[in-house]
Design an enzyme around this catalytic site. Structure first.
Site, PDB file in Angstrom:
ATOM      1  N   LYS A  30       1.075  -0.993  -0.346  1.00  0.00           N
ATOM      2  CA  LYS A  30      -0.539   0.011  -0.120  1.00  0.00           C
ATOM      3  C   LYS A  30       1.033   1.321  -0.619  1.00  0.00           C
ATOM      4  O   LYS A  30       0.491   1.831  -0.634  1.00  0.00           O
ATOM      5  CB  LYS A  30      -0.739  -0.017   1.309  1.00  0.00           C
ATOM      6  CG  LYS A  30      -1.715   1.545   1.479  1.00  0.00           C
ATOM      7  CD  LYS A  30      -2.091   0.860   2.885  1.00  0.00           C
ATOM      8  CE  LYS A  30      -2.905   2.771   2.940  1.00  0.00           C
ATOM      9  NZ  LYS A  30      -4.610   2.417   2.450  1.00  0.00           N
ATOM     10  N   ARG A 518      -6.445   0.225  -1.550  1.00  0.00           N
ATOM     11  CA  ARG A 518      -7.274   0.511  -0.355  1.00  0.00           C
ATOM     12  C   ARG A 518      -7.864  -0.742   0.011  1.00  0.00           C
ATOM     13  O   ARG A 518      -7.528  -1.828  -0.320  1.00  0.00           O
ATOM     14  CB  ARG A 518      -8.355   0.993  -1.025  1.00  0.00           C
ATOM     15  CG  ARG A 518      -9.699   2.052   0.053  1.00  0.00           C
ATOM     16  CD  ARG A 518      -9.332   2.852   0.683  1.00  0.00           C
ATOM     17  NE  ARG A 518      -9.317   3.901  -0.062  1.00  0.00           N
ATOM     18  CZ  ARG A 518     -10.226   5.115  -0.383  1.00  0.00           C
ATOM     19  NH1 ARG A 518     -11.576   3.662   0.678  1.00  0.00           N
ATOM     20  NH2 ARG A 518     -10.701   6.061  -1.063  1.00  0.00           N
ATOM     21  N   GLU A 608     -25.593  -6.174  -1.519  1.00  0.00           N
ATOM     22  CA  GLU A 608     -24.350  -6.931  -1.949  1.00  0.00           C
ATOM     23  C   GLU A 608     -24.418  -8.433  -0.900  1.00  0.00           C
ATOM     24  O   GLU A 608     -23.403  -9.519  -1.187  1.00  0.00           O
ATOM     25  CB  GLU A 608     -22.903  -5.916  -1.338  1.00  0.00           C
ATOM     26  CG  GLU A 608     -23.137  -6.192  -0.259  1.00  0.00           C
ATOM     27  CD  GLU A 608     -21.736  -4.756   0.071  1.00  0.00           C
ATOM     28  OE1 GLU A 608     -21.715  -4.226  -1.141  1.00  0.00           O
ATOM     29  OE2 GLU A 608     -20.455  -4.972   0.897  1.00  0.00           O
ATOM     30  N   HIS A 697     -19.079  12.780  -6.118  1.00  0.00           N
ATOM     31  CA  HIS A 697     -17.798  11.438  -6.106  1.00  0.00           C
ATOM     32  C   HIS A 697     -17.439  12.734  -6.898  1.00  0.00           C
ATOM     33  O   HIS A 697     -16.610  12.536  -7.019  1.00  0.00           O
ATOM     34  CB  HIS A 697     -17.974  10.847  -6.991  1.00  0.00           C
ATOM     35  CG  HIS A 697     -18.871   9.082  -6.171  1.00  0.00           C
ATOM     36  ND1 HIS A 697     -20.509   9.396  -6.663  1.00  0.00           N
ATOM     37  CD2 HIS A 697     -18.591   8.430  -5.233  1.00  0.00           C
ATOM     38  CE1 HIS A 697     -21.353   7.851  -5.528  1.00  0.00           C
ATOM     39  NE2 HIS A 697     -19.848   7.911  -4.995  1.00  0.00           N
TER      40      HIS A 697
END
Ligand code: GLN
Ligand code: ZN
Length: 759
Positions: A30, A518, A608, A697
């Site tokens: 990361k 992430r 989901e 967004h």
């Protein structure tokens, strides 16, 4: 504990791993990626980190005693994108020729010049992959640099690997055709590309590969099954052993197809679907090897060896030890790296957990039938069982006492709507937001300082009070009708609640990759869930005291809390969901008692949670909807319940969304220009709905005209009394200036339309 004859059987058993987490013990990947993207690290430094991680991970699998160690499971961003590079099927809009690191990341991440490829969830996990874009012009120029590079890299360390490939049909079926193009048209070219890749592996001296075809656990059309047969018949001509790998559910009605592909081996997930072992054993061809996925790859609990052993015994007695492999259910990509660094976790709970490294040890212990490990396992399983019997009797009693009416509002919606209209006195097309306001650097700084004890509780709370007060003043000035407190105290919409609830534990390093660099660190639900004290009352009530307008209380729903946590596996998920729902129900009632007239319970994760097989949908939807209703049905008619869901395909679960019986639902729809509403036209949504009128967004400020136009579209389908006006989602990732301008325009659009409607 085990007869001698058996012990000798077990000596021949072999173990396999299907994939290892890539991020590194301390999320080194990361930081290397983010450093590289920020221009603080060179390409070489990034590649060196990646190589060091692969080396470490191979070595630890070797040291653990794993027989089949994977390669090509590593990725700098995403294994599906890697597969597209490998087969030469990256979208043309990013250019042609060999894929440089720059182009690789351009496909994965939005930048100024180009929008990246779309991202979506990998089956029912929280891992996101980049969606293949299929079009006629794809070149299928294979690029084996990474695949063979990793084989050689491992080889130079003295480790022979079993490379992992995403299977051709899974790759194809997970993608989308560009402009209506039918991806199946590409099948011959794609097959040829895979054939070239397999041949390159043979030339490299590879004997076995793992070929992942998780699409085989989904509902397939006859044409897809034919395609499977066609492609694998072609691949058979290459002298390479394929371990056809399925996971996340039962192969079920695709078993015959899977067997007919006549691969050297088949891997099945017997954690999710233990019942498929017997039928698979009965169906295998005489030489085929069975890889038994018996250590859960995607959760964190220890394996109960005593329940796995009978399955392994059955497999070994039917096939003989040479034809059985012991493996995790799926790639360990979905598990955190290792438990060693968890020093704050209660030692007792830690004793019940296994992360990726510890899961490897379990696989090896099961393979070698290590007596000491079996005893330790039995002790740990027993300890967890004892904790289970000392579970929270109050919660159990409350659940057992539930009656039908606990899942139902007192009156049907039309009746409630009348009372609420009177009570709330809102105008037509009421304006509101989804809950969070900008989480500025200052907000985050204070929260972190308070968490780590660098700031006193008093200072932090004074800061929060001032921030909430400003937020309320700003909303009043903008002219919003229903206000929120802004959610400044919340780090995360699940963790915030989990920290208040009994039955949850938190890890320091239990990170799992979500996408790219992430990672998420889901809370661990280890016991019965209950709410010892109110969770949101204080700040919500404070905000209410500052305004005469209705203030909306904000909660995260039971299914979202469940989905975004590591869930215990010793009781059914439904039961845990209902326990969370009962805790939320208490919170809802406390908010109501404090005079909060509008309460929003967010369920962005409802969809989901859907099982992979359609046949399993109704059962899930039934208990999931009931969880929401249990959380929200304790209130009087005058209290208005809202819910919020982010954009995804809702069309197929609209009846269940309606069954939630929320008074108001807000949904993302601006990006698709209200496409969502078409579904509502067909289904006739009965209650109120706020189709988001602008996309949060991006920092772009939409004009009032634009939003009015979208609302006009909504009013084609819905009655004016049904429509609310709000952004698509929470505003926490935005800055204040653009937020204020956008909300001002939004309120203007609403008031102009009101005039128009009443004229
Ligand atoms: N209330 C949450 C917020 O505004 C909802 C977030 C979400 O939908 N994921 O941030
Ligand atoms: Zn949202």
């Amino acid at each position: 504990m085990v007869a001698d004859s058996k012990t000798s059987h077990f000596e021949k058993l072999r173990s396999a791993n299907l994939g290892f987490p890539r991020m590194g013990r301390q999320r080194e990947l990361k930081f290397a990626l983010e450093g590289y993207w920020a221009g603080k690290r060179t390409e070489q430094e990034l590649l060196d980190t990646a190589s060091a991680l692969r080396k470490e991970h191979w070595k630890l699998q070797q040291a653990a005693g794993i027989h089949f160690i994977p390669s090509n499971d590593f990725s700098l961003y995403d294994q599906v994108l890697d597969a597209l590079v490998l087969v030469g099927a990256t979208p043309e809009r990013f250019g042609n020729g060999p894929v440089t690191l720059e182009r690789y990341f351009a496909m994965a991440r939005n930048c100024r010049e180009q929008t990246a490829m779309e991202m979506t969830k990998w089956f029912d996990t929280n891992y996101h992959y980049l969606v293949p874009e299929w079009s006629a012009g794809i070149s299928f120029q294979i690029d084996t640099t990474k695949l063979l590079g990793e084989v050689r890299e491992a080889h130079s360390l003295g480790i022979e690997t079993r490379p992992v490939l995403i299977g051709p049909l899974t790759l194809l079926l997970l993608g989308k055709g560009v402009d209506g193009f039918d991806p199946m048209m590409l099948l011959p070219k794609l097959t040829a590309a895979y054939k070239r890749i397999l041949k390159a592996l043979v030339a490299e001296g590879i004997k076995w590969i793992q070929i992942d075809e998780p699409m085989l656990v989904t509902d397939l059309e006859a044409s897809a099954r034919d395609a499977y047969r066609q492609v694998y018949a072609e691949l058979k001509s290459v002298p390479l052993n394929l371990m056809l790998t399925t996971y996340f559910d039962s192969v079920g009605d695709n078993l015959q197809t899977a067997i007919e592909l006549d691969t050297a081996g088949l891997h099945i997930d017997v954690v999710r679907a233990p019942e498929q072992l017997r039928v698979t054993l009965g169906a295998l061809k005489p030489e085929q090897i069975l890889s038994v996925g018996c250590v859960e790859g995607r959760n964190i609990w220890l394996t109960d060896f005593s329940s796995v052993t009978p399955l392994l015994d059955e497999a070994v007695s039917q096939l003989g030890p040479d034809r059985v492999l012991i493996a995790p259910s799926c790639s360990l990509l979905h598990a955190p790296h290792d438990l060693r660094s968890e020093v704050k976790l209660s030692p007792r709970i830690k004793g019940w957990l296994r992360f990726a490294e510890e899961k490897l040890a379990e696989i090896v212990a099961l393979t070698s039938h290590d007596e000491a490990a079996y005893q330790a396992n039995a002790a740990a399983v027993a300890d967890r069982g004892v904790a289970e019997t000392t579970s929270n009797p109050k919660v159990r009693t409350a659940l057992a006492a539930l009656q039908d009416q606990d899942f139902r509002r007192r009156s049907p919606y039309p009746q409630r709507a009348l009372v609420q209209r009177k009570e709330l006195g809102l105008p037509l097309l009421p304006t509101t937001t989804i809950g969070s306001f900008p989480q500025t650097a200052e907000v985050r700084k204070h929260r972190a300082a308070a968490k780590h004890g660098h700031e006193t509780v008093e200072t932090y709370e004074a800061f929060l009070k001032e921030t909430i007060a400003q937020c309320i003043r700003e909303q009043e000035r903008i002219g919003l009708d229903v206000l929120v407190h802004g959610e400044f105290e919340r780090n995360d919409m699940v963790e915030y609640f989990a920290e208040f609830l009994d039955g949850f534990a938190f890890t320091e390093n239990g990170w799992v990759q979500s996408y790219g660099s992430r990672c998420v660190k889901p809370p661990v639900i280890y016991g019965d869930v209950s709410r010892p004290a109110p969770m949101t009352l204080k700040w919500t009530d404070y905000a209410r005291s500052l305004t005469s307008r209705p203030l909306k209380g904000m909660l995260t729903g039971p299914i979202t809390i469940l989905q975004w946590s590591f869930v215990r596996n010793d009781i059914p998920r439904r039961q845990t969901a209902w326990q969370i729902a009962l805790a939320l129900r208490d919170e809802v009632e406390d908010l109501e008692a404090a005079g909060i007239r509008i309460i929003q319970v967010d369920e962005p994760a409802l969809r989901e949670g859907l099982p992979l097989r359609c046949a399993d949908w109704p059962a899930y939807l039934e208990w999931a909807v009931k969880a929401f209703k249990l959380a929200t049905s304790g209130v009087g008619d005058e209290t208005q319940i809202h819910t919020h869901m982010c954009y995804c395909e809702f069309e197929d679960i609209l009846p269940s969304i309606a069954a939630l019986d929320a008074d108001v639902i807000s949904m993302e729809s601006a990006r698709s220009r209200m496409e969502l509403l078409e579904a509502f036209r067909a289904h006739k949504y009965p209650n109120e709905i706020g189709p988001g009128v602008y996309d949060i967004h991006s920092p772009r400020v939409p004009s009032a005209d634009e939003m009015r136009e979208l609302l006009t579209l909504a009013l084609d389908v819905l009655k004016p009394e049904q429509v609310w006006v709000n952004p698509d989602c929470g505003l926490k990732t935005r800055g204040w200036p653009e937020t204020v301008s956008a909300l001002e325009n939004m309120c203007r659009a609403a008031s102009e339309l009101r005039v128009q409607i009443s004229a």
